[in-house]
Design a protein around this motif. Sequence first.
Motif, PDB file in Angstrom:
ATOM      1  N   ALA A 137      -5.329  31.607 -65.019  1.00 49.11           N
ATOM      2  CA  ALA A 137      -6.767  31.863 -64.939  1.00 49.11           C
ATOM      3  C   ALA A 137      -7.297  31.513 -63.546  1.00 49.11           C
ATOM      4  CB  ALA A 137      -7.511  31.066 -66.008  1.00 49.11           C
ATOM      5  N   ASP A 138      -8.506  31.962 -63.261  1.00 48.85           N
ATOM      6  CA  ASP A 138      -9.124  31.694 -61.956  1.00 48.85           C
ATOM      7  C   ASP A 138      -9.666  30.281 -61.852  1.00 48.85           C
ATOM      8  OD1 ASP A 138      -8.965  34.428 -60.759  1.00 48.85           O
ATOM      9  OD2 ASP A 138     -10.154  34.913 -62.533  1.00 48.85           O
ATOM     10  N   GLY A 139      -9.746  29.588 -62.979  1.00 48.79           N
ATOM     11  CA  GLY A 139     -10.255  28.231 -62.950  1.00 48.79           C
ATOM     12  C   GLY A 139     -10.619  27.768 -64.345  1.00 48.79           C
ATOM     13  N   GLY A 140     -11.450  26.737 -64.392  1.00 42.79           N
ATOM     14  CA  GLY A 140     -11.830  26.170 -65.676  1.00 42.79           C
ATOM     15  C   GLY A 140     -13.207  25.544 -65.628  1.00 42.79           C
ATOM     16  N   HIS A 141     -13.612  25.043 -66.784  1.00 47.31           N
ATOM     17  CA  HIS A 141     -14.908  24.376 -66.908  1.00 47.31           C
ATOM     18  C   HIS A 141     -14.718  23.153 -67.789  1.00 47.31           C
ATOM     19  CE1 HIS A 141     -19.389  24.377 -66.847  1.00 47.31           C
ATOM     20  NE2 HIS A 141     -19.180  23.611 -67.920  1.00 47.31           N
ATOM     21  N   VAL A 142     -15.299  22.025 -67.366  1.00 43.53           N
ATOM     22  CA  VAL A 142     -15.194  20.791 -68.141  1.00 43.53           C
ATOM     23  C   VAL A 142     -16.576  20.274 -68.499  1.00 43.53           C
ATOM     24  CG1 VAL A 142     -12.935  20.100 -67.265  1.00 43.53           C
ATOM     25  CG2 VAL A 142     -14.991  19.430 -66.004  1.00 43.53           C
ATOM     26  N   GLY A 143     -16.661  19.708 -69.704  1.00 42.46           N
ATOM     27  CA  GLY A 143     -17.896  19.116 -70.187  1.00 42.46           C
ATOM     28  C   GLY A 143     -17.851  17.610 -70.113  1.00 42.46           C
ATOM     29  N   ALA A 144     -18.877  16.983 -70.671  1.00 42.77           N
ATOM     30  CA  ALA A 144     -19.016  15.534 -70.567  1.00 42.77           C
ATOM     31  C   ALA A 144     -17.884  14.782 -71.244  1.00 42.77           C
ATOM     32  CB  ALA A 144     -20.354  15.108 -71.160  1.00 42.77           C
ATOM     33  N   LEU A 145     -17.294  15.348 -72.298  1.00 44.35           N
ATOM     34  CA  LEU A 145     -16.241  14.658 -73.040  1.00 44.35           C
ATOM     35  C   LEU A 145     -14.846  15.168 -72.688  1.00 44.35           C
ATOM     36  CD1 LEU A 145     -17.954  14.453 -76.554  1.00 44.35           C
ATOM     37  CD2 LEU A 145     -17.965  12.768 -74.705  1.00 44.35           C
TER      38      LEU A 145
END
Length: 248
Positions: free
Chosen positions: A92-100
């Motif tokens: 994938a081109d990247g990712g996304h992370v949340g608070a947890l």
Amino acid sequence: MDATLGRLHLITDARPGRDPVGTVRAALAAHAAAGDAVRAATGPLVVQVRVEDDATDLDAYQLAVRVRELCAAAGATCLINDRLHVALAVGADGGHVGALDLPVAAARRVLGPGAILGATARTSGVGRAAIAGGASYLGVGPCYATSTKDGLPSPLGPAGLAAVTGAVPVPVVAIAGVTAARVAELLAAGAHGVAVVGAVSGAADPGRAVSELLRELARAAVDHDQRDRDQHGRDRQDDAEPARGGVR
């Protein structure tokens, strides 16, 4: 703002009864059918693969493989939410992370320096810390009430969004409760773009919903850029006034 980061982020809806792959196909087709001016103003479609918390890694991987293939063929950007090992596994081109999820700095080490990395923020302080950790952009919300995800804090509204956008130097993507009718006020509050789930996955015609969002984003982006140019012109004129006065 980062011109390479598209303004419309479609997050897959993997809840029972939804068709995430079909929705992505419809969204990509709608983006391809948009006019040149709309595509130029909104950039590439960004598809973020998100699965339910109880989904297995195999479930996430299988969905991500299919979405990544569709995005690659269409020139769209593919990000993976939370499960960064899946992002690496499918290219994938990247990712996304949340608070947890993993801390942003740790996520950056996992993905490497060249990947797109989004981070969730609700305040300017959290946003600045995420940027210091290596975030490429911020997902800010919830901007409005939504039924797509449980346990969210109270909505920020455009004013709360503006408090973050005005304090950070990276693109901000507004999320939660976003509709085509709300796009203009979100970009006026400083958002680079918007992230949607139910507005597309729950629509009777997902492709048409994407087309409407793209049109509104293009219109609002052009208006926002014009206001910036006008303000820049006024600022330059104001800066020049003392100099003109001094030579008289």
